[in-house]
Design a protein around this motif. Structure first.
Motif, PDB file in Angstrom:
ATOM      1  N   LEU A 142      54.565  50.122  23.200  1.00 34.75           N
ATOM      2  CA  LEU A 142      54.884  49.195  22.110  1.00 34.75           C
ATOM      3  C   LEU A 142      54.791  47.744  22.562  1.00 34.75           C
ATOM      4  CD1 LEU A 142      57.933  51.016  20.456  1.00 34.75           C
ATOM      5  CD2 LEU A 142      55.625  50.758  19.511  1.00 34.75           C
ATOM      6  N   LEU A 148      54.749  44.069  20.796  1.00 38.53           N
ATOM      7  CA  LEU A 148      56.080  43.810  20.260  1.00 38.53           C
ATOM      8  C   LEU A 148      56.911  42.998  21.251  1.00 38.53           C
ATOM      9  CD1 LEU A 148      57.108  47.220  18.616  1.00 38.53           C
ATOM     10  CD2 LEU A 148      55.943  45.278  17.581  1.00 38.53           C
ATOM     11  N   GLU A 152      61.967  42.758  18.865  1.00 40.00           N
ATOM     12  CA  GLU A 152      61.412  43.801  17.999  1.00 40.00           C
ATOM     13  C   GLU A 152      61.645  45.184  18.588  1.00 40.00           C
ATOM     14  OE1 GLU A 152      57.760  41.307  15.920  1.00 40.00           O
ATOM     15  OE2 GLU A 152      57.488  42.094  17.953  1.00 40.00           O
ATOM     16  N   GLN A 155      65.208  46.372  17.901  1.00 39.35           N
ATOM     17  CA  GLN A 155      65.364  46.893  16.545  1.00 39.35           C
ATOM     18  C   GLN A 155      64.709  48.264  16.397  1.00 39.35           C
ATOM     19  OE1 GLN A 155      63.628  43.747  14.233  1.00 39.35           O
ATOM     20  NE2 GLN A 155      65.399  42.394  14.485  1.00 39.35           N
ATOM     21  N   ARG A 156      63.542  48.427  17.018  1.00 40.25           N
ATOM     22  CA  ARG A 156      62.792  49.677  16.872  1.00 40.25           C
ATOM     23  C   ARG A 156      63.513  50.857  17.524  1.00 40.25           C
ATOM     24  NH1 ARG A 156      56.978  51.008  16.527  1.00 40.25           N
ATOM     25  NH2 ARG A 156      56.789  49.029  15.448  1.00 40.25           N
TER      26      ARG A 156
END
Length: 181
Positions: A142, A148, A152, A155-156
């Protein structure tokens, strides 16, 4: 992914000597794949085009700085584009990227993921990625492939920032050890 490395090397060397035709050919052979990388990271065509243009300006002015012993031409080009995209993301969302996007002690030299983008190293990277824990593998993909930010990622995966940084750092160290000759 891109044209054969010998051809890219020839074009980059000619570009380093100021050959505009070679530079145009280098652009034509590599820009589709590099644009794809920009699109994956930035998710916006206008931004991706802007970053790609900036990256090729840098390539034009710094072509003579490429050293074959440090890696393939495609890896060098990919690294320039990737770092430009990360810089763009940092500038666009400074509050989200106040924490380092790259691991501590990161350098301009290609790391494990940049080596993999070159093509034939993809299998080696895939084998090494499979040896990582699920969290490490997910965060590295990611972060480095999709671009990201740490915010981010928090949050993911719903994990604290320190945990995310530790997973990424340990995962990159494992990849580095696995991919070293």
């Amino acid at each position: 992914m891109m044209a054969d490395q010998a051809e890219l090397m020839r074009l980059l060397q000619a570009t380093a000597c100021g050959d505009q035709i070679a530079f145009r050919q280098l652009y034509e052979k590599t820009s589709p794949a590099l644009m794809g990388l920009c699109m994956r990271m930035l998710k916006d065509r206008a931004s991706a085009e802007e970053v790609l243009q900036e990256a090729f300006v840098k390539i034009w002015y710094h072509a003579s700085e490429y050293h074959e012993e440090r890696g393939k031409v495609s890896t060098w080009l990919t690294s320039i584009v990737r770092y430009r995209a990360l810089d763009f993301l940092r500038a666009r969302h400074p509050q989200d990227t106040s924490d380092e996007l790259l691991p501590e002690n990161a350098s301009e030299e290609p790391g494990p993921l940049q080596w993999a983008v070159a093509g034939d190293e993809m299998n080696a990277l895939q084998l090494c990625l499979e040896q990582l824990s699920g969290e490490q593998k997910q965060l590295i993909v990611l972060s480095f492939i999709e671009g990201l930010t740490h915010q981010e990622l928090m949050q993911r995966v719903e994990s604290p920032l320190g945990t995310i940084k530790s997973w990424i750092r340990r995962g990159l160290q494992s990849l580095r050890r696995c991919l070293e000759p």
